[in-house]
Design an enzyme around this catalytic site. Sequence first.
Site, PDB file in Angstrom:
ATOM      1  N   ARG A 258      -0.303  13.470   9.924  1.00  0.00           N
ATOM      2  CA  ARG A 258       0.682  13.082   8.968  1.00  0.00           C
ATOM      3  C   ARG A 258       0.550  13.976   7.568  1.00  0.00           C
ATOM      4  O   ARG A 258      -0.424  13.763   7.093  1.00  0.00           O
ATOM      5  CB  ARG A 258       0.296  11.478   8.558  1.00  0.00           C
ATOM      6  CG  ARG A 258       1.214  10.776   7.632  1.00  0.00           C
ATOM      7  CD  ARG A 258       0.631   9.377   7.129  1.00  0.00           C
ATOM      8  NE  ARG A 258      -0.096   9.824   6.161  1.00  0.00           N
ATOM      9  CZ  ARG A 258      -1.233   9.123   6.041  1.00  0.00           C
ATOM     10  NH1 ARG A 258      -2.027   8.394   6.340  1.00  0.00           N
ATOM     11  NH2 ARG A 258      -2.091   9.615   4.673  1.00  0.00           N
ATOM     12  N   HIS A 262       0.743   8.024   3.216  1.00  0.00           N
ATOM     13  CA  HIS A 262       0.877   6.931   4.246  1.00  0.00           C
ATOM     14  C   HIS A 262       2.236   6.370   3.921  1.00  0.00           C
ATOM     15  O   HIS A 262       3.158   6.157   4.679  1.00  0.00           O
ATOM     16  CB  HIS A 262      -0.456   5.959   4.186  1.00  0.00           C
ATOM     17  CG  HIS A 262       0.098   4.598   4.632  1.00  0.00           C
ATOM     18  ND1 HIS A 262       0.135   4.539   6.182  1.00  0.00           N
ATOM     19  CD2 HIS A 262       0.477   3.369   4.153  1.00  0.00           C
ATOM     20  CE1 HIS A 262       0.360   3.233   6.508  1.00  0.00           C
ATOM     21  NE2 HIS A 262       0.667   2.623   5.594  1.00  0.00           N
ATOM     22  N   TYR A 271      -8.837  10.665  -0.159  1.00  0.00           N
ATOM     23  CA  TYR A 271      -9.660  10.704   1.038  1.00  0.00           C
ATOM     24  C   TYR A 271      -9.506  11.968   2.092  1.00  0.00           C
ATOM     25  O   TYR A 271     -10.086  11.766   3.208  1.00  0.00           O
ATOM     26  CB  TYR A 271      -9.318   9.459   2.002  1.00  0.00           C
ATOM     27  CG  TYR A 271      -7.718   9.094   2.266  1.00  0.00           C
ATOM     28  CD1 TYR A 271      -7.350   9.686   3.525  1.00  0.00           C
ATOM     29  CD2 TYR A 271      -7.121   8.278   1.085  1.00  0.00           C
ATOM     30  CE1 TYR A 271      -5.694   9.564   3.629  1.00  0.00           C
ATOM     31  CE2 TYR A 271      -5.587   8.111   1.594  1.00  0.00           C
ATOM     32  CZ  TYR A 271      -5.005   8.790   2.692  1.00  0.00           C
ATOM     33  OH  TYR A 271      -3.758   8.582   3.106  1.00  0.00           O
TER      34      TYR A 271
HETATM   35  C1  TPP Z   1      -1.547  -6.766  11.113  1.00  0.00           C
HETATM   36  C2  TPP Z   1      -1.327  -5.713   9.992  1.00  0.00           C
HETATM   37  N1  TPP Z   1      -2.414  -5.806   9.433  1.00  0.00           N
HETATM   38  C3  TPP Z   1      -2.580  -4.826   8.274  1.00  0.00           C
HETATM   39  C4  TPP Z   1      -1.448  -4.024   7.917  1.00  0.00           C
HETATM   40  C5  TPP Z   1      -1.236  -2.915   6.670  1.00  0.00           C
HETATM   41  N2  TPP Z   1      -1.051  -1.895   7.168  1.00  0.00           N
HETATM   42  C6  TPP Z   1       0.086  -1.289   7.271  1.00  0.00           C
HETATM   43  S1  TPP Z   1       0.185   0.268   7.912  1.00  0.00           S
HETATM   44  C7  TPP Z   1      -1.435   0.091   8.127  1.00  0.00           C
HETATM   45  C8  TPP Z   1      -2.199   1.457   8.715  1.00  0.00           C
HETATM   46  C9  TPP Z   1      -1.593   1.649  10.235  1.00  0.00           C
HETATM   47  O1  TPP Z   1      -2.214   2.798  10.754  1.00  0.00           O
HETATM   48  P1  TPP Z   1      -1.616   3.339  11.995  1.00  0.00           P
HETATM   49  O2  TPP Z   1      -1.516   2.479  13.161  1.00  0.00           O
HETATM   50  O3  TPP Z   1      -2.439   4.694  12.344  1.00  0.00           O
HETATM   51  O4  TPP Z   1      -0.243   3.757  11.800  1.00  0.00           O
HETATM   52  P2  TPP Z   1       0.274   4.901  10.789  1.00  0.00           P
HETATM   53  O5  TPP Z   1       0.474   4.406   9.560  1.00  0.00           O
HETATM   54  O6  TPP Z   1      -0.596   6.023  10.610  1.00  0.00           O
HETATM   55  O7  TPP Z   1       1.527   5.695  11.351  1.00  0.00           O
HETATM   56  C10 TPP Z   1      -1.890  -0.953   7.774  1.00  0.00           C
HETATM   57  C11 TPP Z   1      -3.588  -1.348   8.016  1.00  0.00           C
HETATM   58  C12 TPP Z   1      -0.169  -4.513   8.539  1.00  0.00           C
HETATM   59  N3  TPP Z   1       1.173  -3.933   8.187  1.00  0.00           N
HETATM   60  N4  TPP Z   1      -0.074  -5.379   9.634  1.00  0.00           N
END
Ligand code: TPP
Length: 360
Positions: A258, A262, A271
């Site tokens: 990425r 985020h 970070y």
């Molecule tokens: C069940 C749940 N817990 C927490 C969140 C908050 N949250 C949104 S994105 C994220 C991180 C996701 O990381 P990843 O799966 O690596 O996907 P990326 O954002 O890197 O595409 C979190 C913890 C959420 N949306 N749903």
Amino acid sequence: MRLEDYNPLKNEMYQVLDPTGKIVLEKDIPELDDEQLKYLYKTMLFTRTIDEKALSYQRQGRMLTYAPNLGQEAAQVGSAYSLEKEDWLAPAFRELGAWLVRGVPLKNIYLYWYGNEWGSHMPEGVRVLPISVPIASQMQHATGIGMANNIKNEKNVVLTYVGDGGTSHGDFHEALNFASVFKSPVVFIVQNNQYAISTSRKIQTMSENIALKATAYAMPGILVDGNDIFAMYNATKAAVDRARDGDGPTLIEAYTYRLGAHTTSDDPTKYRDDAEVEEWKKKDPILRFEEYLKGKNLIDDQWIDETKKELEKEVKETFESIEDKSDTVLEDIFKYHYEEMPAQLKDQLDEYKSFLEGGK
Ligand SMILES: Cc1ncc(C[n+]2csc(CCOP(=O)(O)OP(=O)(O)O)c2C)c(N)n1
Ligand SMILES: [Mg+2]
């Protein structure tokens, strides 16, 4: 290509084009004609243009929170291009390139990020589920659709995406287990962009890679260079064909990065090191494909400039067509989950209405 030629337990990664656009596996150059190759490139460029514009609108206070895809265009466009029209897509929230390939209009995409529920209302015949923000929940839907396909004797395949962080959720493991047991025709793609917000992939799991998790569920797993559009297309196509033939699911890890934040609410400099980002910029999926296409004399700088201008115009016009003209209805946020709204939802709706009216 054969999925079984790459063993995730040995950390083998599938790659066709190296980061400079040089062919490393001549026999795996896909049989796509010039127009198809240009379409893939243009769709990656469109993805980036939509992202860049959305970020700029957000900074101007004209757009809500936005999740950019910068650096992940090949992982999305290459994989989605392997589907047939009747197949399904069950996305998370960072799959812009895949939505475009599957025919989701840009207007819908911008409406969604503008906070309008109608963005999730897909045109007839576009088999794409709405964006799924609860991490990994879409994987269950994908497995379920695949199981329904089997019951109905339909030959459609379901492609679903999750992030590296999502692989720590129970939903990920439940979806894989059910899909394997019931031979659900699903292709699971993990976009491993190395971060789940600020959590590094290095502490997300102690597995050497994510693809090897397929082994426990007795399905093929393959680690793919996610910034290589040909590798992503070929591996997903092999998995899609396998699913359509009734041989069940596959897990693909798209190893990518990425390059942006985020979301627009995040500051990644807190970070991760700039040096790491700079290293990955050298592996930019668009530049890699561009070098390849230039080498074939299919595109040149003038064509790229003109295409960029054309895409920017389209993006600007589409955004302006939805800006400030939102017909968002408060009730829409509450009313679609149940036939009759349960008491606790009704309480929330009333509370929100009174908040908007200046009450508490
Ligand atoms: C069940 C749940 N817990 C927490 C969140 C908050 N949250 C949104 S994105 C994220 C991180 C996701 O990381 P990843 O799966 O690596 O996907 P990326 O954002 O890197 O595409 C979190 C913890 C959420 N949306 N749903
Ligand atoms: Mg991630």
